[in-house]
Design a protein around this motif. Structure first.
Motif, short mmCIF file in Angstrom:
data_model
loop_
_atom_site.label_atom_id
_atom_site.label_comp_id
_atom_site.label_asym_id
_atom_site.label_seq_id
_atom_site.Cartn_x
_atom_site.Cartn_y
_atom_site.Cartn_z
N THR A 194 0.87 -1.18 0.00
CA THR A 194 0.00 0.00 0.00
C THR A 194 0.90 1.22 0.00
O THR A 194 1.58 1.49 0.99
CB THR A 194 -0.91 0.00 1.24
OG1 THR A 194 -1.74 -1.16 1.21
CG2 THR A 194 -1.79 1.25 1.27
N GLN B 8 -6.58 12.40 7.16
CA GLN B 8 -6.39 11.13 6.45
C GLN B 8 -7.71 10.41 6.24
O GLN B 8 -7.95 9.80 5.19
CB GLN B 8 -5.43 10.24 7.25
CG GLN B 8 -5.18 8.87 6.61
CD GLN B 8 -4.27 8.01 7.47
OE1 GLN B 8 -3.59 8.49 8.37
NE2 GLN B 8 -4.24 6.72 7.18
N ASN B 9 -8.59 10.47 7.25
CA ASN B 9 -9.83 9.71 7.19
C ASN B 9 -10.99 10.45 6.53
O ASN B 9 -12.12 9.96 6.51
CB ASN B 9 -10.23 9.28 8.61
CG ASN B 9 -9.25 8.28 9.19
OD1 ASN B 9 -8.66 7.48 8.47
ND2 ASN B 9 -9.06 8.32 10.50
N PHE C 211 1.91 5.40 -0.84
CA PHE C 211 1.51 6.79 -1.01
C PHE C 211 2.78 7.63 -1.05
O PHE C 211 3.88 7.13 -0.77
CB PHE C 211 0.57 7.24 0.12
CG PHE C 211 1.16 7.11 1.51
CD1 PHE C 211 1.82 8.17 2.10
CD2 PHE C 211 1.04 5.92 2.21
CE1 PHE C 211 2.36 8.06 3.38
CE2 PHE C 211 1.57 5.80 3.49
CZ PHE C 211 2.23 6.85 4.07
N THR D 287 -11.22 10.90 3.37
CA THR D 287 -11.49 10.17 2.13
C THR D 287 -10.78 8.83 2.19
O THR D 287 -10.04 8.54 3.14
CB THR D 287 -10.97 10.95 0.90
OG1 THR D 287 -9.53 10.94 0.90
CG2 THR D 287 -11.46 12.39 0.90
N LEU D 288 -10.96 8.01 1.16
CA LEU D 288 -10.27 6.73 1.09
C LEU D 288 -8.79 6.91 0.75
O LEU D 288 -7.99 6.00 0.97
CB LEU D 288 -10.94 5.83 0.05
CG LEU D 288 -12.37 5.39 0.38
CD1 LEU D 288 -12.95 4.55 -0.75
CD2 LEU D 288 -12.41 4.60 1.69
N GLN D 289 -8.42 8.05 0.21
CA GLN D 289 -7.03 8.33 -0.14
C GLN D 289 -6.34 8.96 1.06
O GLN D 289 -6.85 9.91 1.65
CB GLN D 289 -6.96 9.26 -1.36
CG GLN D 289 -7.60 8.69 -2.61
CD GLN D 289 -6.90 7.45 -3.11
OE1 GLN D 289 -5.68 7.34 -3.02
NE2 GLN D 289 -7.66 6.50 -3.64
N TRP D 290 -5.16 8.46 1.41
CA TRP D 290 -4.46 8.90 2.62
C TRP D 290 -3.67 10.19 2.44
O TRP D 290 -3.26 10.82 3.42
CB TRP D 290 -3.47 7.82 3.06
CG TRP D 290 -4.09 6.54 3.46
CD1 TRP D 290 -5.43 6.24 3.57
CD2 TRP D 290 -3.39 5.35 3.83
NE1 TRP D 290 -5.61 4.95 3.97
CE2 TRP D 290 -4.38 4.38 4.15
CE3 TRP D 290 -2.05 5.01 3.94
CZ2 TRP D 290 -4.04 3.09 4.55
CZ3 TRP D 290 -1.70 3.73 4.33
CH2 TRP D 290 -2.69 2.78 4.64
N PHE D 291 -3.39 10.58 1.21
CA PHE D 291 -2.41 11.61 0.91
C PHE D 291 -2.54 12.85 1.77
O PHE D 291 -1.58 13.35 2.34
CB PHE D 291 -2.50 11.97 -0.58
CG PHE D 291 -1.72 13.18 -0.98
CD1 PHE D 291 -0.33 13.14 -1.03
CD2 PHE D 291 -2.35 14.36 -1.32
CE1 PHE D 291 0.40 14.25 -1.41
CE2 PHE D 291 -1.63 15.48 -1.70
CZ PHE D 291 -0.25 15.42 -1.73
N GLN D 292 -3.76 13.39 1.89
CA GLN D 292 -3.93 14.69 2.56
C GLN D 292 -3.61 14.63 4.04
O GLN D 292 -3.31 15.66 4.65
CB GLN D 292 -5.35 15.19 2.33
CG GLN D 292 -6.44 14.28 2.87
CD GLN D 292 -7.81 14.66 2.34
OE1 GLN D 292 -7.96 15.55 1.51
NE2 GLN D 292 -8.84 13.99 2.85
N SER E 229 1.18 11.59 11.15
CA SER E 229 -0.05 11.52 10.36
C SER E 229 -1.17 12.31 11.03
O SER E 229 -1.40 12.18 12.23
CB SER E 229 -0.48 10.06 10.20
OG SER E 229 0.54 9.30 9.57
N LYS F 248 -1.07 12.85 5.20
CA LYS F 248 0.32 12.41 5.29
C LYS F 248 1.32 13.45 4.77
O LYS F 248 2.52 13.28 4.98
CB LYS F 248 0.51 11.13 4.47
CG LYS F 248 -0.34 9.94 4.94
CD LYS F 248 0.25 9.31 6.18
CE LYS F 248 -0.38 7.98 6.49
NZ LYS F 248 0.31 7.27 7.60
#
Length: 285
Positions: A98, A163-164, A100, A166-171, A158, A173
């Motif tokens: 997984t 992070q939570n 990113f 959306t399903l994408q963690w980028f923001q 983090s 991290k």
């Protein structure tokens, strides 16, 4: 051999050979990443060691250490890579890593203060990080292993509320100035095969794991990443965090203003960073 990036009096940085304690020999490159781009970087460092003398050695306390790779072209991270951390997050062992990404703007020095704006759920993730030493593209594991310049320490701090979203963690991290890296890179030829990774909050041990339990080890990670993007000298790959993160606790626990986060790996050193957590932004932003 241990390499570091020092802050200089003129506000710049320079690569340096660590001599032990707080002693360093400056090297002819702006930072460790730039040094690794020089084909004979190892010979330059070894020559500096041989020629080192009193006038050539400088003293640099932890506060004068910059991020190891302040201009890293790629910062790629693996999430959910320790079996215990995967279990505490309620997931099954993954078939593929997984991944990113972060930007170089996230990286700070091993003793820098971490300023967080706009998050009320700041969490810790102690990690071993791998420094790429030569170009890799569509490499197998043996080629990837040979391309590892060395290992360092990182903490993938983090912002879980972001992070939570959306399903994408980028923001959650990639907040600027929130990922400490260093204090040194230990070259691969002098590094142990397995590392003990520990994380502390205000001196309390909260994480402890061995990289022997990684689902995807360093060479496998680099090989996998190189199948879709080229890796170059000075790129950084974070290998994931062991169990013990705040979000996995019952009840969840997060960092507070003034807390000190320590990240430690025997043979490499430690990061020690204090947090200044500023007022969260409104929920609708």
């Amino acid at each position: 051999m241990k390499l570091a990036t020092l802050r200089t009096a003129d506000g710049g940085t320079t690569a340096a050979l660590a001599m032990g304690g707080n002693s360093y020999v400056p090297l002819p490159a702006n930072d460790v990443g730039a040094l690794l781009s020089v084909p004979d970087w190892r010979a330059l460092a070894e020559a500096a060691f041989v020629a080192a003398s009193g006038p050539g050695v400088v003293s640099a306390p932890p506060s004068e250490l910059a991020p190891l790779l302040p201009r890293a072209g790629k910062v790629i991270c693996c999430g959910l890579n320790y079996s215990d951390h995967i279990q505490e997050m309620g997931r099954e062992l993954p078939e593929y890593p997984t991944l990113f990404a972060k930007y170089a703007d996230t990286l700070i020095g091993p003793a820098d203060t971490i300023h967080v704006h706009g998050s009320a759920k700041v969490d810790w993730e102690a990690e071993l990080a791998v420094v790429v030493g030569s170009e890799l593209f569509r490499a197998d594991e043996d080629q990837a292993r040979a391309a590892i310049a060395g290992y360092t320490i990182a903490n993938d701090v983090s912002m879980r509320d972001w992070q939570n979203r959306t399903l994408q963690w980028f923001q959650g991290k990639a907040f600027d100035g929130t990922t400490p890296v260093g204090p040194v890179m230990v070259t691969a030829d002098e590094a142990d095969c397995d590392f003990e990774v520990r994380g502390y909050v205000n001196g309390e041990l909260v994480q402890h794991g061995s990289t022997s339990t990684l689902v995807f080890g360093p060479a496998k990670l680099l090989s996998y990443i190189s199948q879709f993007t080229i890796l170059r000298p000075g790129d950084l790959v974070l290998t994931g965090t062991p169990g013990g993160v705040g979000m996995g606790m019952t009840p969840p626990r997060f960092l507070n203003d003034g807390d000190v986060l320590t990240t430690e790996i025997d043979g490499i050193g430690r990061l020690e960073n204090q947090f200044r957590i500023h007022a969260p932004v409104p929920a609708n932003v």
